[in-house]
Motif scaffolding. Structure first.
Motif, PDB file in Angstrom:
ATOM      1  N   ALA A  32      -4.854  70.978 -14.095  1.00 41.54           N
ATOM      2  CA  ALA A  32      -4.886  71.683 -12.814  1.00 41.54           C
ATOM      3  C   ALA A  32      -4.200  70.869 -11.719  1.00 41.54           C
ATOM      4  CB  ALA A  32      -6.338  71.982 -12.425  1.00 41.54           C
ATOM      5  N   LEU A  33      -4.355  69.550 -11.770  1.00 41.89           N
ATOM      6  CA  LEU A  33      -3.728  68.688 -10.766  1.00 41.89           C
ATOM      7  C   LEU A  33      -2.217  68.827 -10.805  1.00 41.89           C
ATOM      8  CD1 LEU A  33      -4.266  66.358  -8.661  1.00 41.89           C
ATOM      9  CD2 LEU A  33      -3.772  64.788 -10.552  1.00 41.89           C
ATOM     10  N   ASP A  34      -1.655  68.866 -12.007  1.00 41.56           N
ATOM     11  CA  ASP A  34      -0.210  68.898 -12.123  1.00 41.56           C
ATOM     12  C   ASP A  34       0.387  70.221 -11.675  1.00 41.56           C
ATOM     13  OD1 ASP A  34       1.023  66.405 -13.192  1.00 41.56           O
ATOM     14  OD2 ASP A  34       2.406  67.858 -14.054  1.00 41.56           O
ATOM     15  N   ALA A  35      -0.430  71.274 -11.660  1.00 43.19           N
ATOM     16  CA  ALA A  35       0.053  72.556 -11.158  1.00 43.19           C
ATOM     17  C   ALA A  35       0.171  72.562  -9.645  1.00 43.19           C
ATOM     18  CB  ALA A  35      -0.887  73.677 -11.611  1.00 43.19           C
ATOM     19  N   GLN A  36      -0.523  71.629  -8.957  1.00 45.39           N
ATOM     20  CA  GLN A  36      -0.560  71.619  -7.498  1.00 45.39           C
ATOM     21  C   GLN A  36       0.153  70.417  -6.879  1.00 45.39           C
ATOM     22  OE1 GLN A  36      -1.785  74.081  -5.698  1.00 45.39           O
ATOM     23  NE2 GLN A  36      -2.496  75.219  -7.460  1.00 45.39           N
ATOM     24  N   ILE A  37       0.096  69.285  -7.530  1.00 41.57           N
ATOM     25  CA  ILE A  37       0.541  68.043  -6.904  1.00 41.57           C
ATOM     26  C   ILE A  37       2.051  68.005  -6.694  1.00 41.57           C
ATOM     27  CG2 ILE A  37       0.908  66.724  -9.032  1.00 41.57           C
ATOM     28  CD1 ILE A  37      -0.514  64.356  -7.675  1.00 41.57           C
ATOM     29  N   VAL A  38       2.801  68.756  -7.506  1.00 44.34           N
ATOM     30  CA  VAL A  38       4.257  68.695  -7.461  1.00 44.34           C
ATOM     31  C   VAL A  38       4.829  69.371  -6.217  1.00 44.34           C
ATOM     32  CG1 VAL A  38       6.364  69.439  -8.644  1.00 44.34           C
ATOM     33  CG2 VAL A  38       4.466  68.498  -9.951  1.00 44.34           C
ATOM     34  N   ASN A  39       4.172  70.433  -5.741  1.00 45.74           N
ATOM     35  CA  ASN A  39       4.758  71.252  -4.679  1.00 45.74           C
ATOM     36  C   ASN A  39       5.123  70.452  -3.431  1.00 45.74           C
ATOM     37  OD1 ASN A  39       4.632  74.272  -5.486  1.00 45.74           O
ATOM     38  ND2 ASN A  39       2.666  73.456  -6.150  1.00 45.74           N
ATOM     39  N   VAL A  40       4.240  69.546  -3.028  1.00 44.24           N
ATOM     40  CA  VAL A  40       4.481  68.793  -1.801  1.00 44.24           C
ATOM     41  C   VAL A  40       5.671  67.848  -1.947  1.00 44.24           C
ATOM     42  CG1 VAL A  40       3.436  67.187  -0.157  1.00 44.24           C
ATOM     43  CG2 VAL A  40       2.052  68.989  -1.170  1.00 44.24           C
ATOM     44  N   ALA A  41       5.967  67.450  -3.175  1.00 46.43           N
ATOM     45  CA  ALA A  41       7.064  66.505  -3.407  1.00 46.43           C
ATOM     46  C   ALA A  41       8.418  67.191  -3.578  1.00 46.43           C
ATOM     47  CB  ALA A  41       6.761  65.661  -4.650  1.00 46.43           C
ATOM     48  N   GLY A 153     -11.484  71.167 -12.509  1.00 47.57           N
ATOM     49  CA  GLY A 153     -10.357  71.966 -12.040  1.00 47.57           C
ATOM     50  C   GLY A 153     -10.404  72.206 -10.545  1.00 47.57           C
ATOM     51  N   SER A 154     -11.609  72.431 -10.003  1.00 44.99           N
ATOM     52  CA  SER A 154     -11.745  72.693  -8.569  1.00 44.99           C
ATOM     53  C   SER A 154     -11.357  71.476  -7.735  1.00 44.99           C
ATOM     54  CB  SER A 154     -13.194  73.105  -8.253  1.00 44.99           C
ATOM     55  OG  SER A 154     -13.532  74.308  -8.896  1.00 44.99           O
ATOM     56  N   VAL A 155     -11.799  70.306  -8.184  1.00 44.41           N
ATOM     57  CA  VAL A 155     -11.455  69.070  -7.464  1.00 44.41           C
ATOM     58  C   VAL A 155      -9.942  68.840  -7.499  1.00 44.41           C
ATOM     59  CG1 VAL A 155     -11.675  66.560  -7.487  1.00 44.41           C
ATOM     60  CG2 VAL A 155     -13.699  67.996  -7.799  1.00 44.41           C
ATOM     61  N   ALA A 156      -9.334  69.099  -8.645  1.00 47.88           N
ATOM     62  CA  ALA A 156      -7.889  68.917  -8.767  1.00 47.88           C
ATOM     63  C   ALA A 156      -7.137  69.868  -7.849  1.00 47.88           C
ATOM     64  CB  ALA A 156      -7.457  69.130 -10.214  1.00 47.88           C
ATOM     65  N   ALA A 157      -7.592  71.131  -7.789  1.00 45.15           N
ATOM     66  CA  ALA A 157      -6.921  72.116  -6.945  1.00 45.15           C
ATOM     67  C   ALA A 157      -7.007  71.718  -5.478  1.00 45.15           C
ATOM     68  CB  ALA A 157      -7.550  73.499  -7.151  1.00 45.15           C
ATOM     69  N   ALA A 158      -8.165  71.168  -5.071  1.00 45.11           N
ATOM     70  CA  ALA A 158      -8.335  70.763  -3.669  1.00 45.11           C
ATOM     71  C   ALA A 158      -7.565  69.488  -3.360  1.00 45.11           C
ATOM     72  CB  ALA A 158      -9.819  70.570  -3.367  1.00 45.11           C
ATOM     73  N   ALA A 159      -7.563  68.545  -4.305  1.00 44.88           N
ATOM     74  CA  ALA A 159      -6.969  67.227  -4.049  1.00 44.88           C
ATOM     75  C   ALA A 159      -5.471  67.189  -4.314  1.00 44.88           C
ATOM     76  CB  ALA A 159      -7.657  66.171  -4.913  1.00 44.88           C
ATOM     77  N   GLY A 160      -4.939  68.142  -5.110  1.00 41.70           N
ATOM     78  CA  GLY A 160      -3.548  68.084  -5.533  1.00 41.70           C
ATOM     79  C   GLY A 160      -2.539  67.934  -4.407  1.00 41.70           C
ATOM     80  N   LEU A 306       1.370  64.861   5.857  1.00 39.90           N
ATOM     81  CA  LEU A 306       0.882  65.900   6.763  1.00 39.90           C
ATOM     82  C   LEU A 306       0.867  67.253   6.064  1.00 39.90           C
ATOM     83  CD1 LEU A 306      -0.061  66.945   9.474  1.00 39.90           C
ATOM     84  CD2 LEU A 306       2.335  67.038  10.231  1.00 39.90           C
ATOM     85  N   THR A 307       1.868  67.518   5.241  1.00 39.64           N
ATOM     86  CA  THR A 307       1.899  68.779   4.490  1.00 39.64           C
ATOM     87  C   THR A 307       0.689  68.889   3.572  1.00 39.64           C
ATOM     88  OG1 THR A 307       4.319  68.853   4.561  1.00 39.64           O
ATOM     89  CG2 THR A 307       3.235  70.155   2.856  1.00 39.64           C
ATOM     90  N   GLY A 308       0.358  67.792   2.886  1.00 40.48           N
ATOM     91  CA  GLY A 308      -0.840  67.797   2.048  1.00 40.48           C
ATOM     92  C   GLY A 308      -2.093  68.073   2.850  1.00 40.48           C
ATOM     93  N   LEU A 309      -2.189  67.492   4.034  1.00 40.63           N
ATOM     94  CA  LEU A 309      -3.345  67.728   4.908  1.00 40.63           C
ATOM     95  C   LEU A 309      -3.397  69.176   5.385  1.00 40.63           C
ATOM     96  CD1 LEU A 309      -3.247  64.460   7.058  1.00 40.63           C
ATOM     97  CD2 LEU A 309      -5.065  65.137   5.460  1.00 40.63           C
ATOM     98  N   LEU A 310      -2.236  69.777   5.618  1.00 43.71           N
ATOM     99  CA  LEU A 310      -2.191  71.171   6.066  1.00 43.71           C
ATOM    100  C   LEU A 310      -2.663  72.138   4.978  1.00 43.71           C
ATOM    101  CD1 LEU A 310       1.204  71.071   7.996  1.00 43.71           C
ATOM    102  CD2 LEU A 310      -1.071  71.352   8.993  1.00 43.71           C
ATOM    103  N   THR A 315      -7.201  74.792   0.212  1.00 42.44           N
ATOM    104  CA  THR A 315      -7.647  74.364  -1.115  1.00 42.44           C
ATOM    105  C   THR A 315      -9.113  73.937  -1.107  1.00 42.44           C
ATOM    106  OG1 THR A 315      -6.787  72.132  -0.676  1.00 42.44           O
ATOM    107  CG2 THR A 315      -5.329  73.672  -1.816  1.00 42.44           C
ATOM    108  N   GLY A 316      -9.561  73.323  -0.012  1.00 39.85           N
ATOM    109  CA  GLY A 316     -10.964  72.924   0.065  1.00 39.85           C
ATOM    110  C   GLY A 316     -11.893  74.118   0.061  1.00 39.85           C
ATOM    111  N   LEU A 317     -11.547  75.154   0.825  1.00 38.76           N
ATOM    112  CA  LEU A 317     -12.393  76.347   0.862  1.00 38.76           C
ATOM    113  C   LEU A 317     -12.336  77.124  -0.449  1.00 38.76           C
ATOM    114  CD1 LEU A 317     -11.871  77.596   4.517  1.00 38.76           C
ATOM    115  CD2 LEU A 317     -14.009  76.852   3.464  1.00 38.76           C
ATOM    116  N   VAL A 318     -11.211  77.052  -1.148  1.00 40.04           N
ATOM    117  CA  VAL A 318     -11.132  77.677  -2.472  1.00 40.04           C
ATOM    118  C   VAL A 318     -12.186  77.075  -3.401  1.00 40.04           C
ATOM    119  CG1 VAL A 318      -9.728  77.788  -4.577  1.00 40.04           C
ATOM    120  CG2 VAL A 318      -8.732  78.409  -2.378  1.00 40.04           C
ATOM    121  N   THR A 319     -12.335  75.760  -3.351  1.00 40.24           N
ATOM    122  CA  THR A 319     -13.339  75.086  -4.182  1.00 40.24           C
ATOM    123  C   THR A 319     -14.745  75.560  -3.833  1.00 40.24           C
ATOM    124  OG1 THR A 319     -11.920  73.135  -4.326  1.00 40.24           O
ATOM    125  CG2 THR A 319     -14.239  72.836  -4.859  1.00 40.24           C
TER     126      THR A 319
END
Length: 460
Positions: A32-41, A153-160, A306-310, A315-319
Motif C-alpha cells: 500500500a505504501l508503494d502505491a502512494q509514496i511515489v506520487n509526491v516524487a 494498509g491504512s497507516v501506509a495510505a496515510a503516511a505514504g 509541503l506537498t506531502g503535508l497537504l 489520507t489521515g481522515l481516510v484512515t
C-alpha cells in the motif's frame, strides 16, 4: 448467569501467530505504501529523466497495471505452491524490483522495474490474508488479526505522501530503498510461520496472457494516444491488440475449462453494479492523487515535503473513516453509505475544479478531503455486497475480481486524467476538464447505486 469472555488482544497470540501477523501486516503495509509514496516524487523523477507527463503516468500506472492484471493469477499460484511460499516469492520479487528502481539509470528501466514491483505486490496481497486464515483457527482471534492487518494498509495510505515528500527532499531514490528493510523483516517473519497447505489447481493460461495484453495495450493507447496521435499506425495497432486480446479473454472465460473469472458471475446485476462502483471510485481517488501532486509542485511551487503535508488531511481522515465504516454500514445500510460516498466524492472533485488558480494551497487540500473520505465510505459496503451476492463456492474469485476492479480503476484513472491534461496546452484547463469528466462518471454510478439492495438471507 452470563460468563465473562476475555477480549482478544495480540498478547493472546502464540509466537507463530505473531510471526504470521507480522508478515501479513508488513506485506500489506509495503504494498500500500508503494502505491502512494511515489506520487509526491514525480516532479523530481521527471527532472532527472525527462519523459514528459506520459512518462510519469507510466511510473504510477505500471505498478497498478501489473498488480490488477496478476492478482487473480496470484490466488491460483498461492493454492498451488502454498500461501507461505507464494508470499516469499512475491516479497523477494518486490524487493529486487525496488532495488532496481532505486538504481535505475533511465526512465525505461524505472518503468520496467515498477511493472515488476506490481507483479510482486500482486503475489503479496492475497497471500498475506491467506496466511492469517491458516494461522488463526479461532474466529475471534482471526477477526482481530484481520483488523490489525487492515491497520497496516491504512497507516501506509496515510503516511505514504508525507514519507514520500520527506525522503524526496534528500533523494527521490530513497522512496524505493526504504522498501528493502521492510521486506527483510517481512521475510524473516514469514520464515517462522507454519508451512502452508497446497492443492492441485489448473491455470487459465490463455485467459491470463490475453488479460495482460488487453490491459497493457489499452493503457498504452490512453496514455500515449495524445502524444503520438490517435490515428497513428502505432496507436491503431495497440487498439487492435486490445480488442483482439479482450475478445480472446472473454472467449476463454466463456468456453475454457478453468476460467479465471466465470462470466456467469456477472449475471448478478447487483455484483456488476458493485464492481463498476469500485472501479470508478478508485479511479477518482488515484486520479486526484496523481494530478494534485503535480499541481502543488509544478503549478504552485510547493516543495515535496509541503506537498506531502497537504495530502495529510485527506489520507489521515481516510484512515479514520475506514475504521468506522463497518459500524456506519450496520446503522445506515450499504446502499445509503455507497450513494453518500459517491456524492461526497463528486462534491470534492467539483469544488477542486472550480477553485481559482490562485486559491490558497491549504484550501485546495481541504477540498481534496471529500474525495478521499467519500471513497473510504464505499469500500466496506461494496466488499460486503460483492461477497454476499457471489455464490458460496465463488466467494474467493469474487473477492479477487473486486480487487482487480479497484486496482484497474486506479490505473486507468491516472491514465485517463493524465491524457486529458496532456491534450491541453494549459495544465489547469486540462485539470478542470478531467475532474469534471470524473464527476459525471461518478454521478452516473451514484444513480446506479440506488438500484442496489441488501442481499436476502434465508431464515432456514
Amino acid at each position: 448467569m452470563t460468563s465473562y469472555v476475555a477480549p482478544v488482544t495480540a498478547a493472546s497470540f502464540d509466537r507463530r501467530q505473531l510471526a504470521t501477523l507480522g508478515a501479513a501486516m508488513l506485506g500489506f503495509f509495503v504494498v500500500a505504501l508503494d502505491a502512494q509514496i511515489v506520487n509526491v516524487a514525480l516532479p523530481q523523477i521527471g527532472t532527472t529523466f525527462g519523459g514528459g507527463l506520459s512518462g510519469l503516468q507510466w511510473v504510477v500506472t505500471g505498478y497498478t497495471l501489473t498488480f490488477s492484471a496478476l492478482i487473480l493469477f496470484a490466488g491460483t499460484l498461492s493454492d498451488l505452491v502454498g500461501a507461505r511460499h507464494a508470499y516469499g516469492i512475491g516479497m523477494v520479487v518486490f524487493a529486487v524490483a525496488s532495488a532496481v528502481c532505486g538504481l535505475a539509470p533511465g526512465l525505461g528501466t524505472l518503468i520496467g522495474a515498477r511493472l515488476l514491483q506490481g507483479a510482486g505486490a500482486a503475489l503479496v496481497t492475497p497471500t498475506s490474508l491467506a496466511l492469517i486464515r491458516e494461522a488463526f483457527a479461532d474466529t475471534r482471534q482471526r477477526t482481530r488479526a484481520i483488523g490489525l492487518w487492515a491497520v497496516g494498509g491504512s497507516v501506509a495510505a496515510a503516511a505514504g505522501p508525507l514519507a514520500g515528500g520527506a525522503l524526496t527532499l534528500l533523494d527521490w531514490r530513497l522512496i524505493f530503498w526504504v522498501n528493502l528493510p521492510v521486506a527483510a523483516v517481512a521475510l524473516l517473519c514469514v520464515s517462522r510461520t507454519a508451512a502452508s497447505p497446497r492443492r492441485k489447481v489448473r491455470f487459465d493460461v490463455v485467459g491470463q496472457v490475453s488479460a495482460i495484453i488487453a490491459l497493457g495495450s489499452f493503457s498504452y493507447v490512453v496514455i500515449e494516444g495524445g502524444d503520438r496521435g490517435w490515428t497513428s499506425p502505432l496507436i491503431i495497432g495497440f487498439v487492435t491488440a486490445a480488442i483482439v486480446a479482450g475478445g480472446v479473454f472473454l472467449a476463454a472465460q466463456a468456453r475454457g475449462r478453468y476460467p479465471m473469472v466465470p462470466l456467469a458471475m456477472f449475471g448478478s446485476r447487483q455484483l456488476s453494479v458493485a464492481l463498476a462502483i469500485a472501479f470508478t471510485s478508485m479511479a477518482a481517488f488515484y486520479g486526484v492523487v496523481f494530478v494534485q501532486s503535480l499541481y502543488f509542485q509544478q503549478q504552485r511551487g510547493a516543495s515535496a515535503l509541503l506537498t506531502g503535508l497537504l495530502f495529510l488531511p485527506m489520507t489521515g481522515l481516510v484512515t479514520i473513516v475506514s475504521s468506522q465504516a463497518a459500524s456506519l454500514v450496520a446503522r445506515f445500510g450499504s446502499r445509503a453509505l455507497i450513494t453518500t460516498g459517491l456524492l461526497v466524492q463528486c462534491l470534492g472533485l467539483a469544488v477542486i475544479a472550480e477553485l481559482p488558480a490562485g486559491a490558497p494551497v491549504w484550501g485546495v487540500a481541504a477540498a481534496m478531503v471529500p474525495v478521499g473520505v467519500g471513497g473510504a465510505l464505499t469500500v466496506p459496503p461494496i466488499a460486503s455486497l460483492v461477497i454476499d451476492n457471489a455464490p458460496a463456492e465463488g466467494a474467493g474469485t469474487a473477492s479477487g475480481v473486486l480487487n482487480t476492479s479497484r486496482q484497474l480503476g486506479g490505473s486507468l484513472g491516472v491514465a485517463g486524467v493524465g491524457a486529458v491534461i496532456a491534450g491541453h496546452s494549459m495544465f489547469m484547463d486540462g485539470l478542470r476538464i478531467g475532474l469534471i469528466a470524473t464527476v459525471v462518471v461518478l454521478g452516473v454510478t451514484a444513480v446506479l447505486s440506488l438500484t442496489l439492495r441488501a442481499p436476502q438471507h434465508s431464515s432456514k
